[in-house]
Write a protein that holds these residues in place. Structure first.
Motif, PDB file in Angstrom:
ATOM      1  N   PHE A  56      31.614 -52.614  24.139  1.00  0.00           N
ATOM      2  CA  PHE A  56      32.620 -51.791  23.471  1.00  0.00           C
ATOM      3  C   PHE A  56      31.932 -51.045  22.332  1.00  0.00           C
ATOM      4  O   PHE A  56      31.286 -51.669  21.483  1.00  0.00           O
ATOM      5  CB  PHE A  56      33.746 -52.680  22.926  1.00  0.00           C
ATOM      6  N   LEU A  57      32.035 -49.722  22.328  1.00  0.00           N
ATOM      7  CA  LEU A  57      31.479 -48.902  21.255  1.00  0.00           C
ATOM      8  C   LEU A  57      32.638 -48.336  20.442  1.00  0.00           C
ATOM      9  O   LEU A  57      33.417 -47.516  20.940  1.00  0.00           O
ATOM     10  CB  LEU A  57      30.618 -47.773  21.826  1.00  0.00           C
ATOM     11  N   SER A  58      32.736 -48.761  19.193  1.00  0.00           N
ATOM     12  CA  SER A  58      33.880 -48.360  18.371  1.00  0.00           C
ATOM     13  C   SER A  58      33.894 -46.869  18.089  1.00  0.00           C
ATOM     14  O   SER A  58      34.955 -46.252  18.023  1.00  0.00           O
ATOM     15  CB  SER A  58      33.892 -49.141  17.051  1.00  0.00           C
ATOM     16  N   HIS A  59      32.706 -46.292  17.902  1.00  0.00           N
ATOM     17  CA  HIS A  59      32.591 -44.845  17.704  1.00  0.00           C
ATOM     18  C   HIS A  59      31.121 -44.458  17.874  1.00  0.00           C
ATOM     19  O   HIS A  59      30.264 -45.309  18.132  1.00  0.00           O
ATOM     20  CB  HIS A  59      33.153 -44.417  16.352  1.00  0.00           C
ATOM     21  N   LEU A  60      30.847 -43.160  17.755  1.00  0.00           N
ATOM     22  CA  LEU A  60      29.544 -42.656  18.165  1.00  0.00           C
ATOM     23  C   LEU A  60      28.622 -42.290  17.009  1.00  0.00           C
ATOM     24  O   LEU A  60      27.681 -41.516  17.191  1.00  0.00           O
ATOM     25  CB  LEU A  60      29.734 -41.448  19.106  1.00  0.00           C
ATOM     26  N   HIS A  61      28.842 -42.846  15.839  1.00  0.00           N
ATOM     27  CA  HIS A  61      27.835 -42.742  14.790  1.00  0.00           C
ATOM     28  C   HIS A  61      26.663 -43.643  15.145  1.00  0.00           C
ATOM     29  O   HIS A  61      26.828 -44.716  15.733  1.00  0.00           O
ATOM     30  CB  HIS A  61      28.426 -43.131  13.427  1.00  0.00           C
ATOM     31  N   ALA A  62      25.465 -43.208  14.763  1.00  0.00           N
ATOM     32  CA  ALA A  62      24.239 -43.873  15.222  1.00  0.00           C
ATOM     33  C   ALA A  62      24.190 -45.351  14.861  1.00  0.00           C
ATOM     34  O   ALA A  62      23.672 -46.168  15.639  1.00  0.00           O
ATOM     35  CB  ALA A  62      23.016 -43.152  14.652  1.00  0.00           C
ATOM     36  N   ASP A  63      24.719 -45.715  13.692  1.00  0.00           N
ATOM     37  CA  ASP A  63      24.621 -47.120  13.282  1.00  0.00           C
ATOM     38  C   ASP A  63      25.554 -48.041  14.057  1.00  0.00           C
ATOM     39  O   ASP A  63      25.609 -49.249  13.782  1.00  0.00           O
ATOM     40  CB  ASP A  63      24.853 -47.262  11.768  1.00  0.00           C
ATOM     41  N   HIS A  64      26.239 -47.487  15.058  1.00  0.00           N
ATOM     42  CA  HIS A  64      27.080 -48.304  15.932  1.00  0.00           C
ATOM     43  C   HIS A  64      26.720 -48.162  17.414  1.00  0.00           C
ATOM     44  O   HIS A  64      27.215 -48.957  18.218  1.00  0.00           O
ATOM     45  CB  HIS A  64      28.552 -47.945  15.732  1.00  0.00           C
ATOM     46  N   CYS A  65      25.881 -47.191  17.749  1.00  0.00           N
ATOM     47  CA  CYS A  65      25.640 -46.975  19.181  1.00  0.00           C
ATOM     48  C   CYS A  65      24.207 -46.626  19.569  1.00  0.00           C
ATOM     49  O   CYS A  65      23.877 -46.632  20.750  1.00  0.00           O
ATOM     50  CB  CYS A  65      26.569 -45.885  19.711  1.00  0.00           C
ATOM     51  N   ILE A  66      23.314 -46.328  18.626  1.00  0.00           N
ATOM     52  CA  ILE A  66      22.056 -45.692  18.998  1.00  0.00           C
ATOM     53  C   ILE A  66      21.118 -46.595  19.807  1.00  0.00           C
ATOM     54  O   ILE A  66      20.300 -46.097  20.596  1.00  0.00           O
ATOM     55  CB  ILE A  66      21.338 -45.135  17.743  1.00  0.00           C
ATOM     56  N   ASP A  67      21.226 -47.912  19.673  1.00  0.00           N
ATOM     57  CA  ASP A  67      20.358 -48.776  20.467  1.00  0.00           C
ATOM     58  C   ASP A  67      20.755 -48.816  21.940  1.00  0.00           C
ATOM     59  O   ASP A  67      20.043 -49.404  22.764  1.00  0.00           O
ATOM     60  CB  ASP A  67      20.298 -50.184  19.877  1.00  0.00           C
ATOM     61  N   MET A  68      21.862 -48.163  22.281  1.00  0.00           N
ATOM     62  CA  MET A  68      22.188 -47.979  23.694  1.00  0.00           C
ATOM     63  C   MET A  68      21.109 -47.165  24.403  1.00  0.00           C
ATOM     64  O   MET A  68      20.904 -47.325  25.615  1.00  0.00           O
ATOM     65  CB  MET A  68      23.546 -47.292  23.838  1.00  0.00           C
TER      66      MET A  68
END
Length: 250
Positions: A56-68
């Protein structure tokens, strides 16, 4: 349910923690909430690289998704066992495009979807594996979601990034554990619709009558102890500061 804090630093990794990432487990199912900077390395302390069942990705700011982007490499170019099948990834509209743009040098524009099954988040209730979940759009400059996860009569809520909003209160109502961001300092930053401070997180926990409050997403420049004190002044229940490796049985 078992909740493991993989990373909890806000905005960028600190010397002690990767950015936001939280592992929720029940009945052998592993759901990861966010995968920010540095989270993929830390995740391997807690489960196998290919043992996740959904993200689950809460939003697309880097500090929440970039390691995808790094996780794409691990799943797409796996040398042993062949390429991984598509893993369910729940995120805001445009998640696939955002990650493809960030990685840039994908073999083709559909490569991400070969290993990730992208599913667009909207406010509502649905199932992820054994979990009953509810998502609500929260108050942040980009499309962002908080989530409530229930299993076996127990519940937890995760704020993602948000300012004060009714939707967050609805998600947190009566949960056993409330994992809530507290990026700002009360009396120092006052920017509506962006982040919470410790006092606001405590007020939300009090009004929602939650069982336990865990403060997270505190940036390296914010005094975490001040936020903890402010939250405790507003909420009489147990309050913790999240730290990498912390485990909660919910």
């Amino acid at each position: 349910m078992k909740l493991t804090v993989v990373g909890c630093s806000g905005s960028f990794p600190s010397a002690e923690s990767a950015c936001s990432s939280y592992l929720v487990e029940a009945d052998g199912f592993r759901l990861l909430l966010d995968m920010g900077n540095g989270a993929l390395g830390e995740l391997q302390r807690h489960c196998g690289l290919y043992d996740l069942d959904a993200i689950f990705l809460s939003h697309l700011h880097a500090d929440h998704c970039i390691d995808m982007c790094a996780y794409f490499v691990a799943r797409y170019y796996r040398h042993e066992g062949g390429r991984c099948g598509p893993l369910p990834v729940y995120g805001p509209e445009g998640t696939e495009k955002r990650l493809t743009t960030a990685y840039e040098d994908v073999p083709d524009e559909r490569s991400m979807s070969e290993v990730f099954d992208f599913r667009t988040l909207k406010p509502g209730a649905f199932e992820i594996g054994p979990f009953q979940v509810r998502t609500e759009r929260v108050s942040h400059p980009v499309e962002a979601y908080g989530i409530r996860v229930e299993h076996g009569g127990r519940s937890l809520a995760y704020s993602g990034d948000t300012g004060v909003c009714a939707e967050l209160g609805a998600l947190a109502e009566g949960v056993d554990l409330f994992l809530c961001e507290a990026s700002f300092t009360h009396g120092k930053e006052d920017i509506p619709g962006l982040h919470l401070n410790g006092r606001e997180a405590g007020e939300c926990a009090r009004e929602g009558r939650v069982g336990r409050l865990v403060l997270t997403h505190i940036p390296p420049w914010t005094d975490a102890r001040r936020n903890l004190a402010d939250a405790r002044a507003a909420y009489g229940g147990p309050v913790d500061l999240a730290y990498a490796g912390a485990v909660y049985e919910v």
